[in-house]
Design a protein around this motif. Structure first.
Motif, PDB file in Angstrom:
ATOM      1  N   LEU A  73       6.049   2.696   8.607  1.00 56.09           N
ATOM      2  CA  LEU A  73       5.650   3.528   7.465  1.00 56.09           C
ATOM      3  C   LEU A  73       5.108   2.659   6.334  1.00 56.09           C
ATOM      4  N   ALA A  74       5.780   1.564   6.052  1.00 56.90           N
ATOM      5  CA  ALA A  74       5.317   0.648   5.007  1.00 56.90           C
ATOM      6  C   ALA A  74       4.012  -0.020   5.428  1.00 56.90           C
ATOM      7  N   ALA A  75       3.889  -0.383   6.697  1.00 64.17           N
ATOM      8  CA  ALA A  75       2.677  -1.043   7.183  1.00 64.17           C
ATOM      9  C   ALA A  75       1.465  -0.119   7.075  1.00 64.17           C
ATOM     10  N   GLU A  76       1.654   1.163   7.346  1.00 60.88           N
ATOM     11  CA  GLU A  76       0.540   2.113   7.200  1.00 60.88           C
ATOM     12  C   GLU A  76       0.051   2.150   5.757  1.00 60.88           C
ATOM     13  N   ARG A  77       0.971   2.246   4.824  1.00 60.15           N
ATOM     14  CA  ARG A  77       0.606   2.261   3.403  1.00 60.15           C
ATOM     15  C   ARG A  77      -0.087   0.970   3.011  1.00 60.15           C
ATOM     16  N   ASP A  78       0.505  -0.155   3.408  1.00 58.41           N
ATOM     17  CA  ASP A  78      -0.046  -1.457   3.035  1.00 58.41           C
ATOM     18  C   ASP A  78      -1.428  -1.675   3.648  1.00 58.41           C
ATOM     19  N   PHE A  79      -1.599  -1.251   4.891  1.00 61.56           N
ATOM     20  CA  PHE A  79      -2.894  -1.427   5.551  1.00 61.56           C
ATOM     21  C   PHE A  79      -3.957  -0.592   4.834  1.00 61.56           C
ATOM     22  N   THR A  80      -3.627   0.635   4.493  1.00 66.93           N
ATOM     23  CA  THR A  80      -4.575   1.503   3.789  1.00 66.93           C
ATOM     24  C   THR A  80      -4.952   0.896   2.442  1.00 66.93           C
ATOM     25  N   ARG A  81      -3.958   0.407   1.700  1.00 69.13           N
ATOM     26  CA  ARG A  81      -4.237  -0.243   0.411  1.00 69.13           C
ATOM     27  C   ARG A  81      -5.147  -1.448   0.592  1.00 69.13           C
ATOM     28  N   GLU A  82      -4.875  -2.223   1.628  1.00 66.23           N
ATOM     29  CA  GLU A  82      -5.664  -3.422   1.889  1.00 66.23           C
ATOM     30  C   GLU A  82      -7.111  -3.060   2.231  1.00 66.23           C
ATOM     31  N   VAL A  83      -7.292  -2.038   3.043  1.00 64.26           N
ATOM     32  CA  VAL A  83      -8.650  -1.599   3.394  1.00 64.26           C
ATOM     33  C   VAL A  83      -9.385  -1.138   2.144  1.00 64.26           C
ATOM     34  N   ILE A  84      -8.735  -0.355   1.315  1.00 66.42           N
ATOM     35  CA  ILE A  84      -9.360   0.122   0.072  1.00 66.42           C
ATOM     36  C   ILE A  84      -9.727  -1.058  -0.819  1.00 66.42           C
ATOM     37  N   ARG A  85      -8.823  -2.006  -0.918  1.00 69.53           N
ATOM     38  CA  ARG A  85      -9.078  -3.192  -1.743  1.00 69.53           C
ATOM     39  C   ARG A  85     -10.299  -3.950  -1.214  1.00 69.53           C
ATOM     40  N   ARG A  86     -10.387  -4.091   0.100  1.00 73.73           N
ATOM     41  CA  ARG A  86     -11.509  -4.838   0.696  1.00 73.73           C
ATOM     42  C   ARG A  86     -12.821  -4.074   0.529  1.00 73.73           C
ATOM     43  N   VAL A  87     -12.768  -2.773   0.708  1.00 75.15           N
ATOM     44  CA  VAL A  87     -13.978  -1.959   0.561  1.00 75.15           C
ATOM     45  C   VAL A  87     -14.453  -1.972  -0.890  1.00 75.15           C
TER      46      VAL A  87
END
Length: 125
Positions: A98-112
């Motif tokens: 659950l935490a990894a899903e949130r963190d991955f989404t945040r990371e993708v948004i940050r990179r985009v």
């Protein structure tokens, strides 16, 4: 497979410390979960795009009722897969998912968003 999918696999595999056996059993279940969750999200999108001013009160009520029904379906789906994930992962790994899903989404948004100097997804920082 897309670069995003490869990055997700690397990110989750590392974050959850998946063994090879766990990974082989986890990814088909997780991919099924994601497909079903995306289908629910697609079904609810038209409700979000409508202009409120152009709708009657009854249409607004119907749309909100449908939105809540979809959110309940999403919750039911998450609960169903919580049980399924526990058959493949430890309880700790399920919580980490659950935490990894949130963190991955945040990371993708940050990179985009183009944070300068950000390494490619999946690379160590």
């Amino acid at each position: 497979m897309s670069q995003l999918d490869n990055a997700r696999i690397a990110f989750f595999t590392s974050r959850l410390s998946l063994t090879q056996d766990q990974a082989q059993r986890f990814w088909p279940v997780y991919n099924e979960f994601i497909a079903r969750r995306r289908a629910l999200n697609r079904a609810s999108r038209p409700l979000k795009r409508e202009q409120i001013e152009a709708l009657t009160d009854q249409q607004i009520r119907d749309n909100l009722t449908q939105t809540y029904a979809t959110r309940q379906q999403e919750l039911n789906l998450e609960k169903e897969y919580f049980d399924r994930f526990q058959k493949v992962l430890s309880l700790r790994q399920v919580a980490q998912l659950l935490a990894a899903e949130r963190d991955f989404t945040r990371e993708v948004i940050r990179r985009v968003a183009g944070t300068p100097g950000a390494p490619a997804l999946g690379e160590a920082e």
